[in-house]
Design an enzyme around this catalytic site. Sequence first.
Site, PDB file in Angstrom:
ATOM      1  N   GLY A 147       0.753  -1.252   0.000  1.00 15.94           N
ATOM      2  CA  GLY A 147       0.000   0.000   0.000  1.00 15.94           C
ATOM      3  C   GLY A 147       0.778   1.294   0.000  1.00 15.94           C
ATOM      4  O   GLY A 147       0.687   2.078   0.946  1.00 15.94           O
ATOM      5  N   CYS A 148       1.492   1.572  -1.080  1.00 16.00           N
ATOM      6  CA  CYS A 148       2.228   2.835  -1.170  1.00 16.00           C
ATOM      7  C   CYS A 148       1.289   4.038  -1.266  1.00 16.00           C
ATOM      8  O   CYS A 148       1.701   5.161  -0.969  1.00 16.00           O
ATOM      9  CB  CYS A 148       3.204   2.818  -2.335  1.00 16.00           C
ATOM     10  SG  CYS A 148       2.494   2.380  -3.916  1.00 16.00           S
TER      11      CYS A 148
END
Length: 163
Positions: free
Chosen positions: A125-126
């Site tokens: 989850g950047c």
Amino acid sequence: MSTNQIADVILVAQGDALVGIYFPEHWTKPDWGTFGPAVDESVDPVLAAAARQLREYLGGERTQFDLPIRLQGSPFQQQVWAMLQEVPFGETTTYGELAERLGDKNLARMVGQAVGRNPLSIVVGCHRVVGTNGKLTGYAGGLERKEFLLTLESPSNVPARLF
């Protein structure tokens, strides 16, 4: 932005692991020649699972991914990507906070570069990394997608549960 627009991704598997998720105009997409042949997701168990889980996530039915993944990058990138995997669904962190966890707040720019090179967008989850003031900054798939993903994960979009 619709889920169809966000889901327009290229999935890349290598052996028994997912190694890449790229948007059409992804900033750091590898050369097409390194992707190998295109296959139908239904004949590849890794791609089929990834596609199914992405659809579930985008449909609000999934908050975590359970996929075999392999992240290929420098030791520093690996450290940053490992920290990204610890940021829970619906929460955010900042580049500075990640840098401080690495022991030096001056590493924030390098952290940002590593986040931007994350080969497994959405699954790692950047999009959950924001600027110090909470402002949306940088996303290899574009800020509209980042905003869409953060909105998707906002508490008002998560179904309530009774017990």
